[in-house]
Design a protein around this motif. Structure first.
Motif, PDB file in Angstrom:
ATOM      1  N   ASP A 173       3.384  13.806  -1.333  1.00  0.00           N
ATOM      2  CA  ASP A 173       2.922  13.476  -2.670  1.00  0.00           C
ATOM      3  C   ASP A 173       1.391  13.543  -2.738  1.00  0.00           C
ATOM      4  N   PRO A 174       0.822  14.089  -3.805  1.00  0.00           N
ATOM      5  CA  PRO A 174      -0.640  14.227  -3.890  1.00  0.00           C
ATOM      6  C   PRO A 174      -1.400  12.904  -3.798  1.00  0.00           C
ATOM      7  N   ALA A 175      -0.929  11.867  -4.490  1.00  0.00           N
ATOM      8  CA  ALA A 175      -1.621  10.575  -4.419  1.00  0.00           C
ATOM      9  C   ALA A 175      -1.504   9.974  -3.021  1.00  0.00           C
ATOM     10  N   ALA A 176      -0.356  10.192  -2.387  1.00  0.00           N
ATOM     11  CA  ALA A 176      -0.180   9.701  -1.022  1.00  0.00           C
ATOM     12  C   ALA A 176      -1.134  10.406  -0.066  1.00  0.00           C
ATOM     13  N   GLU A 177      -1.318  11.702  -0.268  1.00  0.00           N
ATOM     14  CA  GLU A 177      -2.223  12.454   0.600  1.00  0.00           C
ATOM     15  C   GLU A 177      -3.657  11.943   0.472  1.00  0.00           C
ATOM     16  N   LYS A 178      -4.054  11.597  -0.746  1.00  0.00           N
ATOM     17  CA  LYS A 178      -5.392  11.038  -0.938  1.00  0.00           C
ATOM     18  C   LYS A 178      -5.540   9.703  -0.207  1.00  0.00           C
ATOM     19  N   LEU A 179      -4.495   8.890  -0.262  1.00  0.00           N
ATOM     20  CA  LEU A 179      -4.527   7.591   0.404  1.00  0.00           C
ATOM     21  C   LEU A 179      -4.587   7.749   1.911  1.00  0.00           C
ATOM     22  N   LEU A 180      -3.926   8.779   2.422  1.00  0.00           N
ATOM     23  CA  LEU A 180      -3.883   9.012   3.868  1.00  0.00           C
ATOM     24  C   LEU A 180      -5.175   9.628   4.396  1.00  0.00           C
ATOM     25  N   ALA A 197       9.851  11.126   8.529  1.00  0.00           N
ATOM     26  CA  ALA A 197       9.595   9.696   8.695  1.00  0.00           C
ATOM     27  C   ALA A 197       8.421   9.436   9.639  1.00  0.00           C
ATOM     28  N   ARG A 198       8.381  10.164  10.743  1.00  0.00           N
ATOM     29  CA  ARG A 198       7.370   9.896  11.780  1.00  0.00           C
ATOM     30  C   ARG A 198       5.991  10.398  11.392  1.00  0.00           C
ATOM     31  N   LEU A 199       5.929  11.578  10.792  1.00  0.00           N
ATOM     32  CA  LEU A 199       4.642  12.225  10.553  1.00  0.00           C
ATOM     33  C   LEU A 199       4.062  11.943   9.168  1.00  0.00           C
ATOM     34  N   TYR A 200       4.863  11.379   8.276  1.00  0.00           N
ATOM     35  CA  TYR A 200       4.367  11.151   6.915  1.00  0.00           C
ATOM     36  C   TYR A 200       4.710   9.769   6.371  1.00  0.00           C
ATOM     37  N   LEU A 201       5.987   9.397   6.376  1.00  0.00           N
ATOM     38  CA  LEU A 201       6.380   8.146   5.721  1.00  0.00           C
ATOM     39  C   LEU A 201       5.808   6.920   6.418  1.00  0.00           C
ATOM     40  N   GLN A 202       5.918   6.872   7.748  1.00  0.00           N
ATOM     41  CA  GLN A 202       5.385   5.692   8.436  1.00  0.00           C
ATOM     42  C   GLN A 202       3.857   5.619   8.360  1.00  0.00           C
ATOM     43  N   PRO A 203       3.136   6.732   8.551  1.00  0.00           N
ATOM     44  CA  PRO A 203       1.683   6.661   8.350  1.00  0.00           C
ATOM     45  C   PRO A 203       1.288   6.216   6.946  1.00  0.00           C
ATOM     46  N   LEU A 204       2.053   6.666   5.938  1.00  0.00           N
ATOM     47  CA  LEU A 204       1.754   6.260   4.567  1.00  0.00           C
ATOM     48  C   LEU A 204       1.980   4.763   4.391  1.00  0.00           C
ATOM     49  N   ALA A 205       3.086   4.253   4.911  1.00  0.00           N
ATOM     50  CA  ALA A 205       3.346   2.814   4.832  1.00  0.00           C
ATOM     51  C   ALA A 205       2.271   2.025   5.567  1.00  0.00           C
ATOM     52  N   ASP A 206       1.841   2.543   6.714  1.00  0.00           N
ATOM     53  CA  ASP A 206       0.782   1.864   7.466  1.00  0.00           C
ATOM     54  C   ASP A 206      -0.517   1.826   6.657  1.00  0.00           C
ATOM     55  N   ALA A 207      -0.814   2.914   5.937  1.00  0.00           N
ATOM     56  CA  ALA A 207      -2.026   2.964   5.121  1.00  0.00           C
ATOM     57  C   ALA A 207      -1.963   1.962   3.972  1.00  0.00           C
ATOM     58  N   LEU A 208      -0.755   1.686   3.492  1.00  0.00           N
ATOM     59  CA  LEU A 208      -0.586   0.703   2.427  1.00  0.00           C
ATOM     60  C   LEU A 208      -0.695  -0.730   2.947  1.00  0.00           C
ATOM     61  N   GLY A 209      -0.571  -0.889   4.245  1.00  0.00           N
ATOM     62  CA  GLY A 209      -0.795  -2.176   4.885  1.00  0.00           C
ATOM     63  C   GLY A 209       0.175  -3.251   4.450  1.00  0.00           C
ATOM     64  N   ASP A 210      -0.335  -4.442   4.099  1.00  0.00           N
ATOM     65  CA  ASP A 210       0.535  -5.569   3.783  1.00  0.00           C
ATOM     66  C   ASP A 210       1.173  -5.459   2.404  1.00  0.00           C
ATOM     67  N   ARG A 211       0.948  -4.331   1.736  1.00  0.00           N
ATOM     68  CA  ARG A 211       1.666  -4.088   0.485  1.00  0.00           C
ATOM     69  C   ARG A 211       3.086  -3.594   0.733  1.00  0.00           C
ATOM     70  N   VAL A 212       3.459  -3.412   2.000  1.00  0.00           N
ATOM     71  CA  VAL A 212       4.822  -3.035   2.377  1.00  0.00           C
ATOM     72  C   VAL A 212       5.400  -4.129   3.265  1.00  0.00           C
ATOM     73  N   ARG A 213       6.565  -4.630   2.912  1.00  0.00           N
ATOM     74  CA  ARG A 213       7.247  -5.651   3.704  1.00  0.00           C
ATOM     75  C   ARG A 213       8.602  -5.121   4.162  1.00  0.00           C
ATOM     76  N   TYR A 214       8.892  -5.277   5.443  1.00  0.00           N
ATOM     77  CA  TYR A 214      10.144  -4.784   6.018  1.00  0.00           C
ATOM     78  C   TYR A 214      11.162  -5.922   6.169  1.00  0.00           C
TER      79      TYR A 214
END
Length: 460
Positions: free
Chosen positions: A62-69, A89-106
């Motif tokens: 996603d373009p906005a996700a790429e900017k965040l990453l 999941a490994r190369l994009y989704l998890q790095p994106l979630a990590d960039a969002l930090g505590d805004r993601v709860r598992y």
């Protein structure tokens, strides 16, 4: 959203579309909170990690996700290559979630969404109340979270369709559950490989997931004698059965249909057409499928049911949703994606206008927005959440703007006409149908590219 609200926009699901929603909301200066039931980003994607997508990396970020990453040092994978679900999941989704930090709860499962202090019956003061989201965490702990808006990107992976042609479990489906799978098998896993090697397996379904399973079983049959697939279809075989082929603007999606053609062309699969399953019976050590009109498919060892997915609406019962009575998709979106009516072309890009409900501030996005309709593309979901984020931020011009062109499928004809055998497309690309006939078991010689090997989940 009311101006100045300090409540979060709650996003359900840390999959591709949920995380993209969080990225767009962040870009707009809003406060997302993503709740994921699994232990990591893309938990559902990881469950089909062995499957290769038919979209390239250029269509999956996603373009906005790429900017965040970007500031994290993330490197965009080669845009021309096709990742597996595990790669995604490994190369994009998890790095994106990590960039969002505590805004993601598992490990946080949503069990209910409502208006604070209002069930779905109450009108008075309803729109002045925030949403209240009921969740359970690890160990069964309970929590209530107030939210300004809710974006449900929880997908449909957890609710596969049953075997029965009437949309309900077939008689005997529960009793024989140990020999039924609802997922594309990972034939590189030794235990899974042993389950299907040298055995006769029914593959029930007519979409991309069924193509993937047929292609995989055909590869296994090349190496393990006695391996054979019986492809069970509710309709006949025709020009559109295997997808768009070379006319598909997503080449790997077209190649997937050709791989299924190769499976039957080489004798590794037989097609049982016009078969609407009503029950399963056991004869000795083997199983038989029984159709609604009494026909039987005998001598089966295993059954793979790939009859589509459906949305879980159980935790949204206190919201006022506007859903199509057939597809369980938003009423304005349903005519665009109805498989009973679709012909050549693809779904028109859409956004907040088609995804709004009588309950203002709640949106179903991603696969869940399609209800029971098939063939969802990640690009479609990214456009959905871009539009919704703009709307929630008050930028209605951007919310209404279309910023996406989708690839053509190269397929003609409504897939919902499963009661009728399909016929080849005519010279003008149209489709017609013939009267229904009794089930037939046939081995096809259809030609095509036997080297096609790209696979898919049917959703990307």
């Amino acid at each position: 959203m009311s101006e100045g609200s300090d409540l979060p926009v709650l996003v359900i699901g840390a999959g591709p579309i949920g995380l993209a929603a969080a990225a767009h909301l962040t870009e707009r200066g809003l406060n997302p909170l993503v709740l994921e039931a699994g232990p990591a980003a893309g938990a559902a994607v990881r469950e089909w990690g062995h499957v290769r997508l038919f979209s390239t990396w250029s269509e999956l970020v996603d373009p906005a996700a790429e900017k965040l990453l970007g500031p994290t040092g993330w490197t965009h994978p080669d845009g021309a290559t096709y990742p597996t679900g595990a790669d995604w999941a490994r190369l994009y989704l998890q790095p994106l979630a990590d960039a969002l930090g505590d805004r993601v709860r598992y490990n946080t499962r949503v069990t209910g969404v409502a208006r604070a202090g209002r069930d779905r019956v109450v009108d008075s003061g309803r729109e002045d109340q925030p949403f209240t989201v009921h969740v359970t965490g690890a160990g069964g702990s309970e929590e209530r979270i107030a939210a300004a808006a809710v974006i449900d990107a929880s997908g449909t992976w957890s609710t596969p369709g049953p075997l029965g042609a009437d949309g309900l479990p077939a008689i005997g489906e529960q009793a024989h559950a140990a020999r039924i799978s609802y997922r594309v098998p990972d034939l590189k896993d030794p235990a899974v490989r042993a389950r299907y090697a040298g055995r006769r397996t029914a593959v029930v379904g007519s979409g991309a997931s069924a193509f993937t399973a047929l292609a995989g079983l055909a590869d296994l049959a090349e190496q393990e004698d006695g391996t054979h697939a019986v492809w069970v279809l509710r309709r006949g075989i025709g020009g559109s059965t295997f997808g768009g082929g070379s006319a598909d603007q997503l080449p790997a999606r077209g190649a997937l249909g050709l791989a299924a053609k190769a499976a039957v062309d080489n004798g590794h699969a037989s097609a049982l057409t016009g078969f609407r399953t009503a029950g399963i019976e056991r004869t000795g050590d083997r199983l038989a499928l029984v159709s609604e009109d009494g026909h039987r498919a005998e001598d089966l060892d295993e059954i793979i049911v790939l009859t589509g997915l459906r949305p879980d609406l159980s935790f949204l019962t206190e919201l006022r949703l506007g859903l199509d009575e057939r597809l369980q998709a938003p009423t304005a979106l349903a005519p665009l994606i109805d498989p009973n009516q679709h012909s050549c072309g693809t779904v028109y890009p859409h956004g907040v206008g088609e995804l709004s409900h009588p309950e203002q501030g709640v949106h179903l996005v991603g696969m869940k927005s399609y209800g029971r309709a098939p063939t969802f593309l990640a690009m479609t979901g990214y456009e959905q959440v871009r539009s919704i984020a703009a709307h929630l931020a008050g930028d209605h011009e951007a919310a209404a703007r279309v910023e996406l062109t989708l690839p053509e499928t190269g397929v003609c004809g409504g897939a919902g006409l499963f009661d009728q055998p399909a016929a080849p497309a005519d010279a003008d690309g149209g489709c017609c149908s013939a009267p229904a006939v009794a089930p037939r078991l046939i081995t096809l010689t259809v030609g095509g590219d036997s080297g096609a090997s790209c696979a898919t989940t049917g959703g990307c």
